[in-house]
Structure formats: structure tokens, C-alpha cells
Design a protein around this motif. Structure first.
Motif, PDB file in Angstrom:
ATOM      1  N   THR A  45      -4.451  -5.702  -3.216  1.00  0.00           N
ATOM      2  CA  THR A  45      -4.586  -4.694  -2.162  1.00  0.00           C
ATOM      3  C   THR A  45      -3.580  -3.580  -2.381  1.00  0.00           C
ATOM      4  OG1 THR A  45      -5.280  -6.391  -0.587  1.00  0.00           O
ATOM      5  CG2 THR A  45      -4.531  -4.289   0.336  1.00  0.00           C
ATOM      6  N   MET A  46      -2.347  -3.968  -2.683  1.00  0.00           N
ATOM      7  CA  MET A  46      -1.259  -3.010  -2.863  1.00  0.00           C
ATOM      8  C   MET A  46      -1.591  -1.991  -3.954  1.00  0.00           C
ATOM      9  SD  MET A  46       1.879  -2.699  -1.653  1.00  0.00           S
ATOM     10  CE  MET A  46       0.879  -1.316  -1.194  1.00  0.00           C
ATOM     11  N   ILE A  47      -2.002  -2.482  -5.110  1.00  0.00           N
ATOM     12  CA  ILE A  47      -2.315  -1.602  -6.234  1.00  0.00           C
ATOM     13  C   ILE A  47      -3.528  -0.716  -5.916  1.00  0.00           C
ATOM     14  CG2 ILE A  47      -3.042  -1.566  -8.662  1.00  0.00           C
ATOM     15  CD1 ILE A  47      -0.070  -2.443  -8.184  1.00  0.00           C
ATOM     16  N   ARG A  48      -4.558  -1.310  -5.294  1.00  0.00           N
ATOM     17  CA  ARG A  48      -5.770  -0.549  -4.935  1.00  0.00           C
ATOM     18  C   ARG A  48      -5.461   0.550  -3.931  1.00  0.00           C
ATOM     19  NH1 ARG A  48      -8.660  -1.034  -0.619  1.00  0.00           N
ATOM     20  NH2 ARG A  48      -8.008  -3.152  -0.119  1.00  0.00           N
ATOM     21  N   GLU A  49      -4.719   0.200  -2.884  1.00  0.00           N
ATOM     22  CA  GLU A  49      -4.417   1.179  -1.829  1.00  0.00           C
ATOM     23  C   GLU A  49      -3.557   2.331  -2.356  1.00  0.00           C
ATOM     24  OE1 GLU A  49      -5.395   1.608   1.294  1.00  0.00           O
ATOM     25  OE2 GLU A  49      -6.532  -0.214   1.613  1.00  0.00           O
ATOM     26  N   ILE A  50      -2.601   2.035  -3.210  1.00  0.00           N
ATOM     27  CA  ILE A  50      -1.761   3.095  -3.782  1.00  0.00           C
ATOM     28  C   ILE A  50      -2.636   4.059  -4.578  1.00  0.00           C
ATOM     29  CG2 ILE A  50       0.017   3.564  -5.524  1.00  0.00           C
ATOM     30  CD1 ILE A  50       1.447   1.016  -4.458  1.00  0.00           C
ATOM     31  N   SER A  51      -3.537   3.503  -5.348  1.00  0.00           N
ATOM     32  CA  SER A  51      -4.450   4.330  -6.138  1.00  0.00           C
ATOM     33  C   SER A  51      -5.331   5.187  -5.224  1.00  0.00           C
ATOM     34  CB  SER A  51      -5.305   3.429  -7.027  1.00  0.00           C
ATOM     35  OG  SER A  51      -6.264   4.187  -7.699  1.00  0.00           O
ATOM     36  N   GLU A  52      -5.867   4.587  -4.158  1.00  0.00           N
ATOM     37  CA  GLU A  52      -6.761   5.300  -3.236  1.00  0.00           C
ATOM     38  C   GLU A  52      -6.023   6.359  -2.413  1.00  0.00           C
ATOM     39  OE1 GLU A  52      -8.700   2.417  -0.744  1.00  0.00           O
ATOM     40  OE2 GLU A  52      -9.780   1.505  -2.427  1.00  0.00           O
ATOM     41  N   GLU A  53      -4.839   6.016  -1.936  1.00  0.00           N
ATOM     42  CA  GLU A  53      -4.152   6.895  -0.980  1.00  0.00           C
ATOM     43  C   GLU A  53      -3.323   7.990  -1.636  1.00  0.00           C
ATOM     44  OE1 GLU A  53      -2.001   4.641   1.961  1.00  0.00           O
ATOM     45  OE2 GLU A  53      -3.841   3.806   2.793  1.00  0.00           O
ATOM     46  N   ILE A  54      -2.675   7.684  -2.761  1.00  0.00           N
ATOM     47  CA  ILE A  54      -1.794   8.686  -3.370  1.00  0.00           C
ATOM     48  C   ILE A  54      -2.079   8.915  -4.858  1.00  0.00           C
ATOM     49  CG2 ILE A  54       0.033   8.534  -1.633  1.00  0.00           C
ATOM     50  CD1 ILE A  54       1.583   6.695  -3.594  1.00  0.00           C
ATOM     51  N   SER A  55      -3.226   8.436  -5.327  1.00  0.00           N
ATOM     52  CA  SER A  55      -3.748   8.774  -6.668  1.00  0.00           C
ATOM     53  C   SER A  55      -2.829   8.463  -7.843  1.00  0.00           C
ATOM     54  CB  SER A  55      -4.101  10.266  -6.727  1.00  0.00           C
ATOM     55  OG  SER A  55      -5.084  10.556  -5.798  1.00  0.00           O
ATOM     56  N   VAL A  56      -2.087   7.380  -7.767  1.00  0.00           N
ATOM     57  CA  VAL A  56      -1.241   7.001  -8.904  1.00  0.00           C
ATOM     58  C   VAL A  56      -1.364   5.509  -9.187  1.00  0.00           C
ATOM     59  CG1 VAL A  56       0.480   8.832  -8.617  1.00  0.00           C
ATOM     60  CG2 VAL A  56       0.782   6.670  -7.428  1.00  0.00           C
ATOM     61  N   LYS A  57      -0.971   5.143 -10.390  1.00  0.00           N
ATOM     62  CA  LYS A  57      -0.866   3.725 -10.721  1.00  0.00           C
ATOM     63  C   LYS A  57       0.536   3.278 -10.342  1.00  0.00           C
ATOM     64  CE  LYS A  57      -4.221   3.145 -14.399  1.00  0.00           C
ATOM     65  NZ  LYS A  57      -4.863   4.473 -14.425  1.00  0.00           N
ATOM     66  N   ALA A  58       0.627   2.047  -9.871  1.00  0.00           N
ATOM     67  CA  ALA A  58       1.924   1.528  -9.436  1.00  0.00           C
ATOM     68  C   ALA A  58       2.202   0.196 -10.108  1.00  0.00           C
ATOM     69  CB  ALA A  58       1.921   1.347  -7.926  1.00  0.00           C
ATOM     70  N   GLU A  59       3.473  -0.119 -10.173  1.00  0.00           N
ATOM     71  CA  GLU A  59       3.880  -1.419 -10.683  1.00  0.00           C
ATOM     72  C   GLU A  59       4.705  -2.097  -9.598  1.00  0.00           C
ATOM     73  OE1 GLU A  59       6.804  -3.036 -14.145  1.00  0.00           O
ATOM     74  OE2 GLU A  59       5.540  -1.322 -14.653  1.00  0.00           O
ATOM     75  N   ILE A  60       4.344  -3.331  -9.275  1.00  0.00           N
ATOM     76  CA  ILE A  60       5.099  -4.070  -8.258  1.00  0.00           C
ATOM     77  C   ILE A  60       6.420  -4.528  -8.865  1.00  0.00           C
ATOM     78  CG2 ILE A  60       5.143  -6.161  -6.848  1.00  0.00           C
ATOM     79  CD1 ILE A  60       2.093  -5.806  -6.480  1.00  0.00           C
ATOM     80  N   GLN A  61       7.515  -4.154  -8.211  1.00  0.00           N
ATOM     81  CA  GLN A  61       8.853  -4.542  -8.667  1.00  0.00           C
ATOM     82  C   GLN A  61       9.256  -5.902  -8.096  1.00  0.00           C
ATOM     83  OE1 GLN A  61      10.731  -2.411 -10.819  1.00  0.00           O
ATOM     84  NE2 GLN A  61       8.698  -1.502 -10.888  1.00  0.00           N
ATOM     85  N   GLN A  62       8.996  -6.050  -6.794  1.00  0.00           N
ATOM     86  CA  GLN A  62       9.330  -7.324  -6.157  1.00  0.00           C
ATOM     87  C   GLN A  62       8.601  -7.475  -4.830  1.00  0.00           C
ATOM     88  OE1 GLN A  62      13.209  -7.912  -4.272  1.00  0.00           O
ATOM     89  NE2 GLN A  62      13.695  -5.753  -4.535  1.00  0.00           N
ATOM     90  N   PHE A  63       8.410  -8.733  -4.441  1.00  0.00           N
ATOM     91  CA  PHE A  63       7.863  -9.062  -3.130  1.00  0.00           C
ATOM     92  C   PHE A  63       9.038  -9.120  -2.166  1.00  0.00           C
ATOM     93  CE2 PHE A  63       6.596 -12.560  -0.108  1.00  0.00           C
ATOM     94  CZ  PHE A  63       5.658 -11.811   0.593  1.00  0.00           C
ATOM     95  N   ILE A  64       8.997  -8.296  -1.130  1.00  0.00           N
ATOM     96  CA  ILE A  64      10.103  -8.248  -0.163  1.00  0.00           C
ATOM     97  C   ILE A  64       9.927  -9.315   0.908  1.00  0.00           C
ATOM     98  CG2 ILE A  64      11.201  -6.821   1.611  1.00  0.00           C
ATOM     99  CD1 ILE A  64      10.550  -4.393  -0.205  1.00  0.00           C
ATOM    100  N   GLY A  65       8.693  -9.501   1.380  1.00  0.00           N
ATOM    101  CA  GLY A  65       8.478 -10.534   2.381  1.00  0.00           C
ATOM    102  C   GLY A  65       7.235 -10.303   3.212  1.00  0.00           C
ATOM    103  N   ARG A  66       6.977 -11.287   4.084  1.00  0.00           N
ATOM    104  CA  ARG A  66       5.858 -11.219   5.024  1.00  0.00           C
ATOM    105  C   ARG A  66       6.462 -11.015   6.402  1.00  0.00           C
ATOM    106  NH1 ARG A  66       3.655 -14.431   8.767  1.00  0.00           N
ATOM    107  NH2 ARG A  66       1.395 -14.464   9.049  1.00  0.00           N
ATOM    108  N   PHE A  67       6.018  -9.986   7.089  1.00  0.00           N
ATOM    109  CA  PHE A  67       6.618  -9.612   8.366  1.00  0.00           C
ATOM    110  C   PHE A  67       5.550  -9.430   9.434  1.00  0.00           C
ATOM    111  CE2 PHE A  67       9.207  -7.951   4.897  1.00  0.00           C
ATOM    112  CZ  PHE A  67      10.424  -8.538   5.177  1.00  0.00           C
ATOM    113  N   GLU A  68       5.953  -9.633  10.687  1.00  0.00           N
ATOM    114  CA  GLU A  68       5.050  -9.393  11.812  1.00  0.00           C
ATOM    115  C   GLU A  68       5.669  -8.366  12.741  1.00  0.00           C
ATOM    116  OE1 GLU A  68       3.760 -13.006  13.706  1.00  0.00           O
ATOM    117  OE2 GLU A  68       3.306 -13.971  11.787  1.00  0.00           O
ATOM    118  N   THR A  69       4.918  -7.318  13.043  1.00  0.00           N
ATOM    119  CA  THR A  69       5.340  -6.268  13.966  1.00  0.00           C
ATOM    120  C   THR A  69       4.115  -5.855  14.770  1.00  0.00           C
ATOM    121  OG1 THR A  69       4.810  -4.514  12.371  1.00  0.00           O
ATOM    122  CG2 THR A  69       7.098  -5.334  12.370  1.00  0.00           C
ATOM    123  N   LEU A  70       4.310  -4.929  15.689  1.00  0.00           N
ATOM    124  CA  LEU A  70       3.158  -4.333  16.366  1.00  0.00           C
ATOM    125  C   LEU A  70       2.529  -3.321  15.425  1.00  0.00           C
ATOM    126  CD1 LEU A  70       4.509  -3.762  19.984  1.00  0.00           C
ATOM    127  CD2 LEU A  70       2.801  -5.433  19.237  1.00  0.00           C
TER     128      LEU A  70
END
Length: 130
Positions: A45-70
Motif C-alpha cells: 500500500t505504502m509504495i502504491r500510494e506514494i506512486s499515486e499521490e506524489i508520482s515517485v518511487k520510494a524505498e521503505i527505510q524502516q517500519f516505525i509502528g502500528r498506531f491508533e488515532t482519530l
């Protein structure tokens, strides 16, 4: 309460500014990212959304975590976010449903920020980056 599950990108430039976007017809600035599709891993999802929203390829550096907010733009929704620090291979450009994009300083208090950005991402950046 309804739950929205997303993948969200922490993207910093060399000045330690955070890249945020505002989707069309919304007022809050937030991480690049979006909802997981059926049977899609958060990393995909992360790679797809970055491509769709800001037109670039991205590389994941690290997983920061799973969070819950409003959720920022959907009233009475809980947001479950898989947050990743990512690097881009070129400067980002607005695409898809994005109305506005900007780099903010980590102590910016003028921008209207989504709960995830304000409560989780910026404190994480201040602790881990600077």
C-alpha cells in the motif's frame, strides 16, 4: 466506531522537514499514504500510494509502528496506521487526489495537522531524527 486502516509515510528532506499533503476537499495536512486494498500488505500500500499521490518511487527505510488515532477527515472513525519511514528517488510532485503538498518544520504550529501527524509522527521525528 468505524475503523479505517492505512499505510502512512514519514518522508523527511535533508533539512529534516516533513513532507505532508492535503487531499482535495479536506483541510488537514497528513502523511502521504492511504487505505489498504483487499489482501494488500501495508508495505505494498505504502509504495502504491506514494506512486499515486506524489508520482515517485520510494524505498521503505524502516517500519516505525502500528498506531491508533482519530481519523482526520472522517468523523467518528478510528484510524489504524502502519507507519513507515521512506526515502524518495526524486522530488515529489502532486498527483491523484492531492490538492496541496508542502514541507513543514517539525515545530510548525501554523499548519492544520491530522491527528496521526500531530500525535505520533512529529514526536517520533523529534525523538529519532534530529
Amino acid at each position: 466506531m468505524n475503523v479505517i486502516t492505512v499505510a502512512a509515510a514519514v518522508i523527511l528532506n535533508t533539512q529534516n522537514q516533513l513532507l505532508l499533503v492535503r487531499k482535495k476537499n479536506t483541510q488537514f495536512f497528513m502523511q502521504v499514504g492511504g487505505k489498504l486494498e483487499l489482501n494488500e500488505a501495508p508495505e505494498q500500500t505504502m509504495i502504491r500510494e506514494i506512486s499515486e499521490e506524489i508520482s515517485v518511487k520510494a524505498e521503505i527505510q524502516q517500519f516505525i509502528g502500528r498506531f491508533e488515532t482519530l481519523a482526520a477527515n472522517e468523523a467518528n472513525h478510528q484510524l489504524v496506521s502502519y507507519v513507515y519511514q521512506v526515502s524518495l528517488d526524486q522530488p515529489p510532485e502532486i498527483d491523484a487526489e492531492i490538492a496541496e503538498m508542502k514541507w513543514i518544520d517539525l515545530d510548525d504550529d501554523q499548519t492544520l495537522l491530522a491527528p496521526l501527524t500531530k500525535e505520533i509522527v512529529i514526536p517520533w521525528c523529534k525523538e529519532n531524527i534530529v
